[in-house]
Design an enzyme around this catalytic site. Structure first.
Site, PDB file in Angstrom:
ATOM      1  N   ARG A 226       0.853  -1.186   0.000  1.00 50.45           N
ATOM      2  CA  ARG A 226       0.000   0.000   0.000  1.00 50.45           C
ATOM      3  C   ARG A 226       0.891   1.239   0.000  1.00 50.45           C
ATOM      4  NH1 ARG A 226      -3.217  -3.241  -1.274  1.00 50.45           N
ATOM      5  NH2 ARG A 226      -5.304  -3.633  -0.394  1.00 50.45           N
ATOM      6  N   GLU A 255      -3.360   7.770  -4.514  1.00 54.17           N
ATOM      7  CA  GLU A 255      -3.329   6.918  -5.692  1.00 54.17           C
ATOM      8  C   GLU A 255      -4.498   7.271  -6.610  1.00 54.17           C
ATOM      9  OE1 GLU A 255      -3.862   2.261  -6.006  1.00 54.17           O
ATOM     10  OE2 GLU A 255      -1.896   2.755  -5.129  1.00 54.17           O
ATOM     11  N   HIS A 274      -0.666   0.286  -9.914  1.00 55.62           N
ATOM     12  CA  HIS A 274      -1.317  -0.695  -9.040  1.00 55.62           C
ATOM     13  C   HIS A 274      -1.884  -1.858  -9.860  1.00 55.62           C
ATOM     14  CE1 HIS A 274      -3.464  -1.148  -4.895  1.00 55.62           C
ATOM     15  NE2 HIS A 274      -3.023  -2.308  -5.363  1.00 55.62           N
TER      16      HIS A 274
END
Length: 314
Positions: A226, A255, A274
């Site tokens: 993360r 993000e 991601h």
């Protein structure tokens, strides 16, 4: 319970799989990605995934009939607190570990052997190239769950040494792993370090300037967990100062990064959006098997797979 009511937020095919279970559940397909919390009052089970819209969920919501939540994601920080408490929650731990581990190995090989950058396109470009190697290098794992285990398995095939630390105690130290007591110890002794910790209030921002100051010169840092685990400003300063050699980031905080964030174009950063967990459909098949096994166990009152401890956050 003779006929459980299951809300399916995965896809129509998954709903059909659930409907074929011997318990003959009543499956309700609910694909409102904007308001995934608007569930039928009689729902016993919710099968969901980490839609970003969960971040917009109300602070409180009453679902008195809901007894079990199965998530596709491993992390639970995106879901509202009221969904994760006072009921059984099982997660997708390990579903995408093989794909993420392949991403990690690809990134380490890219740092050691950039064969694309070394390619030759003409006689004028023919000449000596310098490559590194993974053999004999030390891999550090900060976090040793399903992802850490999958990375270590593949790194051993490259004859890498492996240091690892974890939040919990080691019941048994796996073959080829040297346990470390602190992340600082991992940073000091490693050539490549993978961040594979869950995001909790205790781990948020743990990769800060103080921890980065322990990095072995030239260290390659990889974050596949993360983004909020890493202080990105401190990371860029450490790269600029030469404390770190490279960083491979599949996650950021926020993000995506803001448009003006220098992380987009930093010459020592490889940034991907991601996507490290992608790679074929094997994780979907594993999720199907896990959910059906958990449904069997839940109906029979047996222990379930990968039950989340809300006090630890994973």
């Amino acid at each position: 319970m003779t006929q459980p009511v299951i809300v399916n937020q995965i896809d129509p095919e998954f709903g059909q799989t659930l409907s074929a279970h011997p318990s003959l559940p009543r499956v309700i397909d609910h694909f409102d990605r904007d308001r995934p919390w608007d569930l039928p009052e009689d729902a016993d089970v919710l099968v969901t995934r980490a839609f970003r819209s969960w971040l917009n969920a109300p602070e409180t919501h009453d679902l008195p009939a809901l007894k079990w939540v199965q998530t596709f994601s491993t992390g639970i920080e995106i879901y509202p607190d009221w969904l994760m408490r006072d009921r059984v929650v099982t997660n997708g731990r390990g579903l995408t570990a093989p794909q993420i581990a392949e991403y990690v190995l690809a990134a380490m090989l890219l740092v050691e052997k950039d064969i694309y950058g070394a390619r030759t396109t003409s006689l004028d470009d023919w000449g000596t190239r310098v490559f590194g190697t993974l053999e004999g290098k030390t891999l550090g794992l900060i976090g040793y769950g399903a992802i850490g285990e999958a990375v270590a398995k593949r790194a051993r095939a490259f004859d890498m040494k492996i240091l690892a630390c974890r939040r919990g105690t080691w019941r048994e130290v796996p073959e080829g792993i040297t346990p470390c007591t602190t992340p600082e110890e991992v940073m000091t002794g490693s050539d490549h370090v993978v961040i594979a910790m869950p995001l909790t209030p205790e781990t948020s921002g743990m990769v800060d300037a103080a921890l980065l100051s322990h990095a072995k010169p030239g260290l390659h840092l990889l974050n596949v967990a993360r983004g909020a685990l890493v202080d990105q400003g401190a990371l860029l300063r450490a790269l600029d100062a030469g404390q770190l050699g490279k960083a491979t980031l599949d996650v950021t905080h926020p993000e995506p990064p803001t448009a003006e964030d220098p992380i987009w174009t930093h010459p020592k950063v490889l940034l991907t959006p991601h996507e490290s967990y992608k790679g074929g459909l094997s994780e979907r098949a594993r999720f199907e098997r896990k959910t059906l096994a958990n449904l069997d166990a839940w109906l029979a009152g047996r222990p379930m797979l990968d039950v989340v401890d809300p006090t630890r956050g994973y």
